[in-house]
Design a protein around this motif. Structure first.
Motif, mmCIF file in Angstrom:
data_model
loop_
_atom_site.group_PDB
_atom_site.id
_atom_site.type_symbol
_atom_site.label_atom_id
_atom_site.label_comp_id
_atom_site.label_asym_id
_atom_site.label_seq_id
_atom_site.Cartn_x
_atom_site.Cartn_y
_atom_site.Cartn_z
ATOM 1 N N LEU A 26 -1.751 0.873 2.432
ATOM 2 C CA LEU A 26 -2.011 -0.460 1.913
ATOM 3 C C LEU A 26 -1.576 -1.461 2.981
ATOM 4 N N VAL A 27 -2.491 -2.300 3.418
ATOM 5 C CA VAL A 27 -2.219 -3.228 4.513
ATOM 6 C C VAL A 27 -2.150 -4.640 3.951
ATOM 7 N N LEU A 42 -6.774 -3.222 1.624
ATOM 8 C CA LEU A 42 -6.180 -4.467 2.081
ATOM 9 C C LEU A 42 -5.514 -5.156 0.896
ATOM 10 N N ILE A 43 -4.343 -5.715 1.141
ATOM 11 C CA ILE A 43 -3.589 -6.382 0.093
ATOM 12 C C ILE A 43 -3.529 -7.874 0.382
ATOM 13 N N ALA A 44 -3.977 -8.676 -0.573
ATOM 14 C CA ALA A 44 -3.858 -10.133 -0.564
ATOM 15 C C ALA A 44 -4.172 -10.772 0.784
ATOM 16 N N PRO A 45 -5.357 -10.534 1.344
ATOM 17 C CA PRO A 45 -5.670 -11.156 2.632
ATOM 18 C C PRO A 45 -5.563 -12.678 2.543
ATOM 19 N N SER A 99 -10.208 -5.138 -1.025
ATOM 20 C CA SER A 99 -8.986 -5.934 -1.128
ATOM 21 C C SER A 99 -8.473 -5.940 -2.558
ATOM 22 N N TYR A 100 -7.160 -6.002 -2.662
ATOM 23 C CA TYR A 100 -6.494 -6.052 -3.959
ATOM 24 C C TYR A 100 -5.432 -7.129 -3.918
ATOM 25 N N PRO A 150 0.049 -4.538 -4.197
ATOM 26 C CA PRO A 150 0.105 -3.059 -4.069
ATOM 27 C C PRO A 150 -0.023 -2.358 -5.421
ATOM 28 N N ASP A 151 0.520 -2.974 -6.468
ATOM 29 C CA ASP A 151 0.464 -2.368 -7.798
ATOM 30 C C ASP A 151 -0.947 -2.339 -8.387
ATOM 31 N N SER A 152 -1.844 -3.184 -7.878
ATOM 32 C CA SER A 152 -3.193 -3.226 -8.430
ATOM 33 C C SER A 152 -4.149 -2.233 -7.751
ATOM 34 N N VAL A 153 -3.674 -1.521 -6.731
ATOM 35 C CA VAL A 153 -4.499 -0.517 -6.052
ATOM 36 C C VAL A 153 -4.477 0.762 -6.877
#
Length: 123
Positions: free
Chosen positions: A59-60, A92-95, A114-115, A118-121
């Motif tokens: 998760l990036v 991708l997390i919250a770009p 994108s999410y 991290p918890d929403s992936v």
């Protein structure tokens, strides 16, 4: 010439990459700064080894990326391809707004998912 980069950051070319294991098969990589020609290899060096294990999720977090150029985008596409070829997962997390704009403009948002957090992936 307008590069859409904040004037105060023009000469800095800084990028910080922090890797944290969330589980044995899931890592959170937090990226802070400018993802560009001068820094993209630093991110690639951190991500590529994490993606070489089938079933791993990487998760990036791009919420603190202030600038993304074509080299930074190419880096994200390259690590996505590595993930696909190894069976790993890249999300991708919250770009940041600038990153979201570049992803949408190039159509990369259609393959780089994108999410919000991290918890929403999904697992």
């Amino acid at each position: 010439m307008n590069t859409d980069r904040p004037a105060s950051r023009d000469q800095q070319h800084t990028l910080q990459v922090h890797v944290r294991a969330l589980r044995t098969d899931r890592h959170l990589v937090t990226v802070v700064g400018d993802l560009d020609l001068h820094t993209a290899s630093h991110l690639a060096d951190a991500l590529q080894p994490l993606l070489l294990t089938c079933g791993h999720s990487v998760l990036v977090d791009l919420s603190d990326v202030a600038f993304l150029d074509s080299t930074g985008l190419t880096c994200l596409i390259a690590v996505y391809r590595t993930a696909r070829s190894t069976g790993a997962r890249l999300a991708l997390i919250a770009p940041s707004e600038r990153v979201r704009r570049m992803l949408a403009l190039t159509g990369a948002d259609q393959v780089l998912h994108s999410y919000a957090s991290p918890d929403s992936v999904p697992d």
